[in-house]
Motif scaffolding. Structure first.
Motif, PDB file in Angstrom:
ATOM      1  N   SER A 139      19.732 -11.443  -1.893  1.00 30.75           N
ATOM      2  CA  SER A 139      18.701 -11.810  -2.529  1.00 30.75           C
ATOM      3  C   SER A 139      17.480 -12.590  -1.373  1.00 30.75           C
ATOM      4  O   SER A 139      18.123 -14.052  -1.324  1.00 30.75           O
ATOM      5  CB  SER A 139      18.532 -12.051  -3.840  1.00 30.75           C
ATOM      6  OG  SER A 139      17.167 -12.485  -3.971  1.00 30.75           O
ATOM      7  N   LYS A 155      15.013  -9.243   3.975  1.00 27.79           N
ATOM      8  CA  LYS A 155      14.852  -7.413   4.341  1.00 27.79           C
ATOM      9  C   LYS A 155      13.677  -6.982   4.034  1.00 27.79           C
ATOM     10  O   LYS A 155      13.058  -6.460   5.125  1.00 27.79           O
ATOM     11  CB  LYS A 155      15.862  -7.244   3.231  1.00 27.79           C
ATOM     12  CG  LYS A 155      17.696  -7.085   3.058  1.00 27.79           C
ATOM     13  CD  LYS A 155      17.593  -6.732   2.102  1.00 27.79           C
ATOM     14  CE  LYS A 155      17.713  -6.486   0.708  1.00 27.79           C
ATOM     15  NZ  LYS A 155      17.808  -8.091  -0.343  1.00 27.79           N
ATOM     16  N   SER A 156      12.963  -7.208   3.198  1.00 25.89           N
ATOM     17  CA  SER A 156      11.111  -6.996   2.798  1.00 25.89           C
ATOM     18  C   SER A 156      10.346  -7.253   4.095  1.00 25.89           C
ATOM     19  O   SER A 156       9.742  -6.376   4.093  1.00 25.89           O
ATOM     20  CB  SER A 156      10.801  -7.138   1.525  1.00 25.89           C
ATOM     21  OG  SER A 156      11.307  -7.029   0.232  1.00 25.89           O
ATOM     22  N   THR A 157      10.613  -8.325   4.674  1.00 24.46           N
ATOM     23  CA  THR A 157       9.945  -8.746   5.766  1.00 24.46           C
ATOM     24  C   THR A 157      10.354  -8.277   6.691  1.00 24.46           C
ATOM     25  O   THR A 157       9.621  -7.652   7.448  1.00 24.46           O
ATOM     26  CB  THR A 157       9.943 -10.244   5.861  1.00 24.46           C
ATOM     27  OG1 THR A 157      10.236 -10.927   4.515  1.00 24.46           O
ATOM     28  CG2 THR A 157       9.357 -10.727   6.983  1.00 24.46           C
ATOM     29  N   GLN A 206       7.673  -3.034  -2.419  1.00 29.15           N
ATOM     30  CA  GLN A 206       8.674  -3.409  -3.702  1.00 29.15           C
ATOM     31  C   GLN A 206       8.240  -3.462  -4.110  1.00 29.15           C
ATOM     32  O   GLN A 206       6.470  -3.284  -4.838  1.00 29.15           O
ATOM     33  CB  GLN A 206       9.174  -5.131  -3.010  1.00 29.15           C
ATOM     34  CG  GLN A 206      10.641  -4.845  -2.785  1.00 29.15           C
ATOM     35  CD  GLN A 206      11.288  -5.820  -3.426  1.00 29.15           C
ATOM     36  OE1 GLN A 206      10.831  -6.749  -4.509  1.00 29.15           O
ATOM     37  NE2 GLN A 206      11.703  -6.597  -2.255  1.00 29.15           N
ATOM     38  N   HIS A 257      20.481  -3.624  -2.494  1.00 31.79           N
ATOM     39  CA  HIS A 257      21.045  -4.872  -2.489  1.00 31.79           C
ATOM     40  C   HIS A 257      22.074  -4.305  -2.501  1.00 31.79           C
ATOM     41  O   HIS A 257      22.572  -3.232  -2.487  1.00 31.79           O
ATOM     42  CB  HIS A 257      21.094  -5.990  -3.899  1.00 31.79           C
ATOM     43  CG  HIS A 257      19.531  -6.281  -4.015  1.00 31.79           C
ATOM     44  ND1 HIS A 257      18.651  -6.374  -4.410  1.00 31.79           N
ATOM     45  CD2 HIS A 257      19.382  -7.243  -2.830  1.00 31.79           C
ATOM     46  CE1 HIS A 257      17.703  -6.794  -4.330  1.00 31.79           C
ATOM     47  NE2 HIS A 257      18.044  -7.450  -3.604  1.00 31.79           N
TER      48      HIS A 257
HETATM   49  N1  LIG Z   1       4.214 -13.736   1.120  1.00 29.70           N
HETATM   50  C1  LIG Z   1       4.879 -14.692   1.564  1.00 29.70           C
HETATM   51  N2  LIG Z   1       4.424 -15.456   1.777  1.00 29.70           N
HETATM   52  C2  LIG Z   1       5.833 -16.809   2.320  1.00 29.70           C
HETATM   53  N3  LIG Z   1       6.836 -16.669   1.957  1.00 29.70           N
HETATM   54  C3  LIG Z   1       7.097 -15.497   1.078  1.00 29.70           C
HETATM   55  C4  LIG Z   1       5.784 -14.128   1.139  1.00 29.70           C
HETATM   56  N4  LIG Z   1       6.632 -13.292   1.128  1.00 29.70           N
HETATM   57  C5  LIG Z   1       8.587 -13.543   0.892  1.00 29.70           C
HETATM   58  N5  LIG Z   1       8.310 -15.026   1.423  1.00 29.70           N
HETATM   59  C6  LIG Z   1       9.525 -15.886   1.382  1.00 29.70           C
HETATM   60  O1  LIG Z   1      10.822 -15.156   2.512  1.00 29.70           O
HETATM   61  C7  LIG Z   1      12.404 -14.989   1.808  1.00 29.70           C
HETATM   62  C8  LIG Z   1      12.784 -13.734   2.129  1.00 29.70           C
HETATM   63  O2  LIG Z   1      11.650 -13.212   1.470  1.00 29.70           O
HETATM   64  P1  LIG Z   1      12.062 -11.429   1.275  1.00 29.70           P
HETATM   65  O3  LIG Z   1      11.078 -10.339  -0.041  1.00 29.70           O
HETATM   66  O4  LIG Z   1      12.266 -10.495   2.590  1.00 29.70           O
HETATM   67  O5  LIG Z   1      13.528 -10.608   1.406  1.00 29.70           O
HETATM   68  P2  LIG Z   1      14.457  -9.883   0.423  1.00 29.70           P
HETATM   69  O6  LIG Z   1      15.548  -9.638   1.406  1.00 29.70           O
HETATM   70  O7  LIG Z   1      13.725  -8.488   0.498  1.00 29.70           O
HETATM   71  O8  LIG Z   1      14.963 -10.782  -0.874  1.00 29.70           O
HETATM   72  P3  LIG Z   1      14.838  -9.374  -2.351  1.00 29.70           P
HETATM   73  O9  LIG Z   1      15.922  -8.552  -1.789  1.00 29.70           O
HETATM   74  O10 LIG Z   1      15.038 -10.117  -3.398  1.00 29.70           O
HETATM   75  O11 LIG Z   1      14.070  -8.573  -2.522  1.00 29.70           O
HETATM   76  C9  LIG Z   1      12.249 -15.531   0.569  1.00 29.70           C
HETATM   77  O12 LIG Z   1      12.449 -16.884   0.657  1.00 29.70           O
HETATM   78  C10 LIG Z   1      10.568 -15.509   0.238  1.00 29.70           C
HETATM   79  O13 LIG Z   1      10.414 -16.879  -1.087  1.00 29.70           O
END
Ligand SMILES: Nc1ncnc2c1ncn2[C@@H]1O[C@H](COP(=O)(O)OP(=O)(O)OP(=O)(O)O)[C@@H](O)[C@H]1O
Length: 706
Positions: A543, A547-549, A589, A705
Motif C-alpha cells: 500500500s 502503483k496507482s500513480t 480506484q 495487492h
Molecule cells: N493526489 C495526490 N497528491 C499527493 N500525494 C498523493 C496523491 N495521490 C497519492 N499520493 C501519495 O503518493 C503515494 C503513492 O500513492 P499511490 O496511490 O500511487 O499508491 P498505491 O501503491 O496505489 O497504494 P494503494 O495500494 O494503497 O492504493 C502515497 O504515499 C500517497 O500518499
C-alpha cells in the motif's frame, strides 16, 4: 454547372477548411493543413474524419462543431449553420462549403475559391438524396402491393418515407467558429460585439445631442419670452426622435448581452472541463462549487455594468463642454474633477468590502458542501453535538462583512449624485445673485449640472456592477485560465490509429519519475517499463508504493515529472490527452471513479461518441452479461436505459466495480488499466469478470495487492 461541381472532395478537406475560414473572416490568411491520411479516409467509422476535421480546425484556433439533423430539420440547419462544411453525396464523400445562409438561396464557396449562389432546394436534395433514394424504392414497392394508384400512391409513399425519415439522421455539418479558448479580442470581433458596442455608443451620443438641442431650443424660447408654434413643434419633433434612438439602443444592448453571455458560458464550460484533476482535488468540491456559482455574476453584472458604464462616460463627457461654457467654468470643472476622484475612491473602498464578503461567503459554501459530502459518514460516526459546531461562527463572519459592504454601498449611492447636484447648483449662485450672466447661459449650465448628475448616478450603477463582475472573475480565474490551454492536446486528434500489431511495443517508459506537487520526495524514481500489444500484466505491491500513480502515468492521466513515456512511439505532447485516451482506457480506484446520474447506457458508453448506435448498445449489453450483470439488467425495468447514480437505481459495491470494468472495456482501446477493480468481487464473480477482461481487452494491466 451542377451542385456537385461546387463541392470539394473529402481528400481536400484541409484546403477546404482553411479556405472557408479565410472567406468567413475567421482566419487572416490561407494555411497549409495537409490532407487527411488514407487511414482516416478509409476508416469505415465516420468518427475518424470528424476527429480529423476537429483537430485541423483546432490547429487554426477554431472549433468545428459536428451537428446533424433529421429530414425535417435540414432547412433550418442550412439557413443557420454558416460558415459550415456540409457532407453531401453518397457516403458523405464530398464537402459543400456554406458561406452564408438564406431563405431560398445559399452562398457557397466553390473549389475555385469563388463564392456562388445556389438554391436551398438543390442543397437539401444533395444532403438527403443518399438517404432517400434507397428507401424510396422500397416504399414504392410496398405501396404498389396495396394497389394504390396515381396521386394517392404518391402521397402514401411520401407519408411512409416521412415516417421512416423522422428517425434517420441526415445533413452532417461542421459549424465553424472561433474556439472558445481563442484570445478574447478575436472572439469579441468574430461575434460582432465590437461593432455592436460602437453602434450603441453612436446611438447614445446621438440621443444626447438630440436632448441637448431640445433643451437649448426650449430654454432659448422661454428666456426670450416667445411662444412660437413652429419652434415648439420643432422641439416636440426632437423629443420624438429620441424614441427610436432609445429603441435602437435597447435592441443592440439586448443583442450584445445575449451573444456575449453565450460566449462567456462556452468559455467557462470549456475551462471547467479542462481544469486539472489535482486542482479540483486540492481546492475541494465546495470551493469549486462556490466558484461556479459566482460565475453567473460575471455574465449578468459584467455585461450590464460595461454597457451602463459606457453610457455614464458619454453623459459625463457631454456635461464637460456645457459646464465650460457656463458662468462659472473653472469652479464647475474643478468641482467635477474632485467629485470624479472621490467617486473612484468610494468605488475602490466598496470593491475591497465586496472582495472580503465574497471570500467569507465562499468559505461558508465550501464548509457546507464538504459537510454534505461527508454527511452519511458524520451521521454514522460523529457525535451529534458536534455536527454544527462551526456553522454559526462562519455565518456571523459572513454577516459582519455583509454589513460593511452595505454601508459602503449606501454611501456610494446616496452621496455621489446628490452631493454633486447640491455643489453644482451652489456654484451657480454667485452669478445668479449678481445677475452677471445671461439667463440662457445659466439655464444651459443647470442642464450641464443635471447631465453630470445623471452621469454620476449611471456610473454608480455601472461601477457597482463592474465591481461585482471583477470579484466574480477573480473566482472564475482558474476556469478562464484553463480554457486558454484547453486546445493544447488537439493535435493528436488528427492522427489516425491503426491498432499496434500483437507483440509490438505499446507503452515504453525510460527513467520515469513522478513527484506530487508540494511533496518533497518523488513517489516513483527511475522506472523502466515496456508493455507490448497483447500483454496481460499484473502489477502488485504494498500500500502507498505508487502503483496507482504508475497506472495513471501509463493511462496518460498524469504527466511524468522525469523521464519519458511513449505510446506507440509517440509522446504525450504529440498525442495530446485526447489522442492518448483513444489508445489507453483506465478504470481508476473506487474513490476516483464515479457513477454519473444518467442512464446505465451513458455510464457504460461515456467514453464513446454520444448518442450511441444500436451496435454499441448491443455491445454494452453483451459486456455487462459477460461480467455477470445480466441478472441485474433483467431486473431493471428500463434495462440499459435505467437511470442509475445517486438519485437513480442504487448499485451495490460489486455491481459498480463491474460497471467500471465494462466502461473501460467498451472504449475499444489498445490497453486497459484496471486499478483494484476486482477487489470487491467474490471468488466466482471475480473469475467470471477476469475471463471477460482477458477475452475482450487487447492488452491489460491489472493493479492489485499481493
Ligand atoms: N493526489 C495526490 N497528491 C499527493 N500525494 C498523493 C496523491 N495521490 C497519492 N499520493 C501519495 O503518493 C503515494 C503513492 O500513492 P499511490 O496511490 O500511487 O499508491 P498505491 O501503491 O496505489 O497504494 P494503494 O495500494 O494503497 O492504493 C502515497 O504515499 C500517497 O500518499
Amino acid at each position: 454547372m451542377t451542385l456537385l461541381d461546387l463541392t470539394w472532395p473529402l481528400e481536400r478537406a484541409g484546403e477546404a477548411l482553411t479556405a472557408l475560414a479565410v472567406q468567413a473572416r475567421l482566419q487572416p490568411a490561407l494555411r497549409e493543413l495537409g490532407a487527411p491520411g488514407t487511414a482516416v479516409l478509409a476508416d469505415p467509422d465516420d468518427a475518424a474524419i470528424e476527429r480529423w476535421l476537429a483537430g485541423a480546425a483546432a490547429g487554426l484556433g477554431l472549433e468545428a462543431e459536428s451537428v446533424d439533423t433529421d429530414v425535417a430539420g435540414v432547412d433550418a440547419l442550412l439557413r443557420t449553420a454558416a460558415p459550415a462544411l456540409l457532407r453531401v453525396g453518397p457516403g458523405g464523400r464530398a464537402l459543400l462549403l456554406l458561406l452564408r445562409g438564406g431563405r431560398r438561396t445559399l452562398l457557397v464557396l466553390a473549389p475555385d475559391l469563388r463564392p456562388r449562389r445556389v438554391a436551398l432546394d438543390d442543397v437539401r436534395r444533395a444532403v438527403c438524396e443518399h438517404v432517400l433514394a434507397p428507401l424510396r424504392g422500397r416504399a414504392e414497392a410496398l405501396v404498389d402491393r396495396t394497389g394504390l394508384r396515381g396521386q394517392r400512391r404518391e402521397r402514401a409513399v411520401e407519408l411512409l418515407l416521412r415516417e421512416r425519415l423522422s428517425v434517420l439522421r441526415v445533413g452532417r455539418a461542421f459549424i465553424l467558429r472561433p474556439s472558445p479558448a481563442a484570445p478574447l479580442l478575436r472572439l469579441l470581433r468574430a461575434e460582432g460585439l465590437l461593432a455592436r458596442a460602437a453602434a450603441l455608443a453612436l446611438l447614445h451620443a446621438a440621443e444626447l445631442a438630440l436632448m441637448i438641442t431640445a433643451w437649448w431650443l426650449i430654454g432659448g424660447l422661454v428666456f426670450a419670452g416667445r411662444t412660437d408654434a413652429g419652434w415648439s413643434q420643432a422641439w416636440l419633433l426632437l423629443l420624438l426622435t429620441v424614441v427610436p434612438c432609445r429603441m435602437g439602443q435597447a435592441a443592440i444592448a439586448g443583442e450584445i448581452l445575449r451573444s456575449a453571455g453565450s460566449l462567456l458560458k462556452r468559455r467557462l464550460l470549456v475551462g471547467a472541463l479542462a481544469l486539472p484533476g489535482d486542482l479540483t482535488r486540492r481546492e475541494g468540491a465546495g470551493l469549486l462549487l462556490g466558484r461556479v456559482l459566482e460565475t453567473s455574476a460575471v455574465e449578468s453584472l459584467g455585461l450590464r455594468g460595461g454597457l451602463v458604464s459606457l453610457v455614464a462616460v458619454l453623459e459625463f463627457a457631454a456635461a464637460v463642454p456645457i459646464l465650460a461654457l457656463g458662468p462659472a467654468p473653472v469652479l464647475h470643472l474643478a468641482l467635477l474633477a474632485a467629485w470624479a476622484a472621490l467617486s473612484v475612491v468610494l468605488v475602490a473602498r466598496t470593491g475591497l468590502h465586496l472582495t472580503a464578503w465574497t471570500d467569507t461567503r465562499g468559505e461558508l459554501t465550501h464548509h457546507l458542501v464538504e459537510a454534505m459530502v461527508g454527511h452519511r459518514t458524520r451521521l454514522a460516526q460523529e457525535a451529534p453535538e458536534r455536527w454544527h459546531e462551526d456553522d454559526d461562527a462562519r455565518l456571523v463572519r459572513v454577516l459582519a462583512r455583509e454589513r460593511d459592504l452595505n454601508r459602503s454601498e449606501s454611501l456610494l449611492v446616496a452621496l455621489l449624485p446628490r452631493g454633486w447636484l447640491v455643489l453644482g447648483l451652489a456654484a451657480l449662485l454667485p452669478a445668479f445673485v449678481a445677475g452677471s450672466a445671461p439667463a440662457a447661459t445659466i439655464a444651459a449650465a443647470i442642464g450641464g449640472v443635471l447631465l453630470a448628475q445623471r452621469g454620476l448616478a449611471t456610473f454608480v450603477v455601472g461601477a457597482t456592477a463592474l465591481l461585482g463582475c471583477g470579484v466574480a472573475v477573480r473566482q472564475a480565474l482558474p476556469m478562464l485560465r484553463a480554457a486558454e490551454s484547453a486546445d493544447a492536446g488537439a493535435h493528436g486528434l488528427m492522427l489516425s490509429f491503426p491498432p499496434v500489431p500483437e507483440g509490438q511495443p505499446l507503452v515504453v517508459a525510460r527513467g520515469l519519475g513522478f513527484r506530487y506537487p508540494g511533496r518533497e520526495r518523488p513517489v516513483l524514481r527511475e522506472v523502466d517499463l515496456a508493455i507490448a500489444a497483447g500483454d496481460r500484466l499484473l502489477l502488485e505491491g504494498g500500500s502507498g508504493g505508487g502503483k496507482s500513480t504508475l497506472g495513471a502515468l501509463v493511462a496518460g492521466l498524469r504527466e511524468p515529472t522525469a523521464g519519458l513515456v511513449l505510446l506507440a512511439g509517440l509522446d504525450r505532447p504529440t498525442l495530446g490527452l485526447v489522442g492518448w485516451r483513444r489508445r489507453v482506457a483506465a478504470a481508476p480506484q473506487f474513490h476516483e471513479n464515479h457513477i454519473v446520474t444518467a442512464t446505465l447506457a451513458f455510464n457504460l458508453l461515456m467514453g464513446r461518441s454520444w448518442p450511441p448506435t444500436q451496435k454499441q448498445l448491443a455491445e454494452a449489453d453483451a459486456v455487462c452479461r459477460e461480467l455477470g450483470l445480466g441478472e441485474l439488467l433483467d431486473r431493471m425495468p428500463s434495462g440499459l436505459l435505467q437511470m442509475v447514480g445517486e438519485t437513480g437505481w442504487q448499485l451495490s459495491h460489486g455491481e459498480r466495480s463491474r460497471l467500471f470494468i465494462a466502461r473501460a472495456l467498451l472504449q475499444s482501446v489498445d490497453l486497459v488499466v484496471l486499478d483494484e477493480s476486482f477487489a470487491a468481487l467474490d471468488p466466482a464473480t471475480l473469475q467470471q469478470a477476469l475471463r471477460c477482461v482477458l477475452d475482450r481487452a487487447r492488452a491489460v494491466l491489472v493493479i492489485a495487492h499481493p
